[in-house]
Design a protein around this motif. Structure first.
Motif, PDB file in Angstrom:
ATOM      1  N   MET A  16       0.639  -1.444  -0.162  1.00 24.94           N
ATOM      2  CA  MET A  16       0.066  -0.075  -0.018  1.00 24.94           C
ATOM      3  C   MET A  16       0.812   1.237   0.044  1.00 24.94           C
ATOM      4  O   MET A  16       0.558   2.222  -0.761  1.00 24.94           O
ATOM      5  CB  MET A  16      -1.128   0.053   1.160  1.00 24.94           C
ATOM      6  CG  MET A  16      -2.000   1.218   1.193  1.00 24.94           C
ATOM      7  SD  MET A  16      -2.839   1.492  -0.437  1.00 24.94           S
ATOM      8  CE  MET A  16      -4.063  -0.021  -0.222  1.00 24.94           C
ATOM      9  N   ILE A  17       1.995   1.147   0.751  1.00 26.54           N
ATOM     10  CA  ILE A  17       2.707   2.535   0.847  1.00 26.54           C
ATOM     11  C   ILE A  17       3.517   2.715  -0.809  1.00 26.54           C
ATOM     12  O   ILE A  17       3.526   3.977  -0.950  1.00 26.54           O
ATOM     13  CB  ILE A  17       3.780   2.294   1.972  1.00 26.54           C
ATOM     14  CG1 ILE A  17       4.456   3.792   2.072  1.00 26.54           C
ATOM     15  CG2 ILE A  17       5.022   1.211   1.588  1.00 26.54           C
ATOM     16  CD1 ILE A  17       5.261   3.854   3.457  1.00 26.54           C
ATOM     17  N   ASP A  18       3.723   1.664  -1.184  1.00 25.52           N
ATOM     18  CA  ASP A  18       4.389   1.857  -2.656  1.00 25.52           C
ATOM     19  C   ASP A  18       3.189   2.482  -3.661  1.00 25.52           C
ATOM     20  O   ASP A  18       3.497   3.098  -4.638  1.00 25.52           O
ATOM     21  CB  ASP A  18       5.085   0.712  -3.133  1.00 25.52           C
ATOM     22  CG  ASP A  18       6.265   0.255  -2.462  1.00 25.52           C
ATOM     23  OD1 ASP A  18       6.776   1.305  -1.803  1.00 25.52           O
ATOM     24  OD2 ASP A  18       6.762  -0.651  -2.176  1.00 25.52           O
ATOM     25  N   TYR A  19       2.053   1.660  -3.416  1.00 22.52           N
ATOM     26  CA  TYR A  19       0.917   1.971  -4.429  1.00 22.52           C
ATOM     27  C   TYR A  19       0.581   3.528  -4.073  1.00 22.52           C
ATOM     28  O   TYR A  19       0.419   4.150  -5.213  1.00 22.52           O
ATOM     29  CB  TYR A  19      -0.368   1.251  -3.916  1.00 22.52           C
ATOM     30  CG  TYR A  19      -1.550   1.853  -4.556  1.00 22.52           C
ATOM     31  CD1 TYR A  19      -2.078   1.033  -5.834  1.00 22.52           C
ATOM     32  CD2 TYR A  19      -2.372   2.532  -4.068  1.00 22.52           C
ATOM     33  CE1 TYR A  19      -2.923   1.618  -6.482  1.00 22.52           C
ATOM     34  CE2 TYR A  19      -3.716   3.236  -4.676  1.00 22.52           C
ATOM     35  CZ  TYR A  19      -3.785   2.638  -5.690  1.00 22.52           C
ATOM     36  OH  TYR A  19      -5.106   2.933  -6.411  1.00 22.52           O
ATOM     37  N   LYS A  20       0.469   3.947  -3.096  1.00 28.81           N
ATOM     38  CA  LYS A  20       0.213   5.427  -3.016  1.00 28.81           C
ATOM     39  C   LYS A  20       1.238   6.448  -3.787  1.00 28.81           C
ATOM     40  O   LYS A  20       1.089   7.488  -4.067  1.00 28.81           O
ATOM     41  CB  LYS A  20       0.005   5.822  -1.318  1.00 28.81           C
ATOM     42  CG  LYS A  20      -1.201   5.165  -0.863  1.00 28.81           C
ATOM     43  CD  LYS A  20      -1.305   5.636   0.653  1.00 28.81           C
ATOM     44  CE  LYS A  20      -2.611   4.982   1.108  1.00 28.81           C
ATOM     45  NZ  LYS A  20      -2.948   5.509   2.498  1.00 28.81           N
ATOM     46  N   LYS A  21       2.523   5.749  -3.246  1.00 26.82           N
ATOM     47  CA  LYS A  21       3.711   6.710  -3.824  1.00 26.82           C
ATOM     48  C   LYS A  21       3.614   6.813  -5.296  1.00 26.82           C
ATOM     49  O   LYS A  21       3.779   7.962  -5.936  1.00 26.82           O
ATOM     50  CB  LYS A  21       4.930   6.059  -3.384  1.00 26.82           C
ATOM     51  CG  LYS A  21       6.351   6.741  -3.937  1.00 26.82           C
ATOM     52  CD  LYS A  21       7.547   5.692  -3.536  1.00 26.82           C
ATOM     53  CE  LYS A  21       8.723   6.536  -4.310  1.00 26.82           C
ATOM     54  NZ  LYS A  21      10.072   5.472  -3.998  1.00 26.82           N
ATOM     55  N   VAL A  22       3.512   5.417  -6.028  1.00 26.02           N
ATOM     56  CA  VAL A  22       3.369   5.365  -7.427  1.00 26.02           C
ATOM     57  C   VAL A  22       1.961   6.326  -7.974  1.00 26.02           C
ATOM     58  O   VAL A  22       2.287   6.742  -8.959  1.00 26.02           O
ATOM     59  CB  VAL A  22       3.176   3.924  -7.842  1.00 26.02           C
ATOM     60  CG1 VAL A  22       2.742   3.970  -9.358  1.00 26.02           C
ATOM     61  CG2 VAL A  22       4.237   3.011  -7.713  1.00 26.02           C
ATOM     62  N   ARG A  23       0.781   5.956  -7.333  1.00 29.29           N
ATOM     63  CA  ARG A  23      -0.064   6.976  -7.690  1.00 29.29           C
ATOM     64  C   ARG A  23       0.121   8.306  -7.778  1.00 29.29           C
ATOM     65  O   ARG A  23      -0.599   9.500  -8.434  1.00 29.29           O
ATOM     66  CB  ARG A  23      -1.404   6.499  -6.911  1.00 29.29           C
ATOM     67  CG  ARG A  23      -2.859   7.045  -7.429  1.00 29.29           C
ATOM     68  CD  ARG A  23      -4.046   6.536  -6.773  1.00 29.29           C
ATOM     69  NE  ARG A  23      -5.093   6.790  -7.248  1.00 29.29           N
ATOM     70  CZ  ARG A  23      -5.576   7.854  -7.036  1.00 29.29           C
ATOM     71  NH1 ARG A  23      -5.326   8.790  -6.494  1.00 29.29           N
ATOM     72  NH2 ARG A  23      -6.927   7.911  -8.039  1.00 29.29           N
TER      73      ARG A  23
END
Length: 89
Positions: A16-23
């Motif tokens: 989730m932390i990477d998802y938010k960063k990518v988004r």
């Protein structure tokens, strides 16, 4: 729902932390708004719209895959021939 590209699916595989960063970062990297990026993620298979090739390459590079890995469709040789533009004589 059948989407033309599996961008969001690949993003959802991330923690989730990477998802938010990518988004957050990908739209900036592309020079697009978040809304445009969301549209890229939600183009349906039967829609005429496409993600520009350069943007698809950038997204693929960021997600460590190829542009073809992001496509949920195939172009057949016959399909390409059908849409080939011929010159007028």
């Amino acid at each position: 729902m059948n989407f033309k590209y599996n961008i969001k699916e690949r993003m959802l595989r991330l923690p989730m932390i990477d998802y938010k960063k990518v988004r957050k970062e990908l739209p900036k990297l592309l020079g697009k708004t978040l809304r445009t990026f969301d549209r890229y993620c939600s183009i349906k298979l039967d829609e005429f719209t496409d993600v520009p090739a350069q943007d698809l390459d950038i997204i693929a590079s960021y997600l460590n895959c190829t542009a073809n890995d992001l496509k949920n469709y195939f172009i057949t040789k016959m399909g390409v021939i059908k849409h080939k533009i011929t010159g007028h004589s």
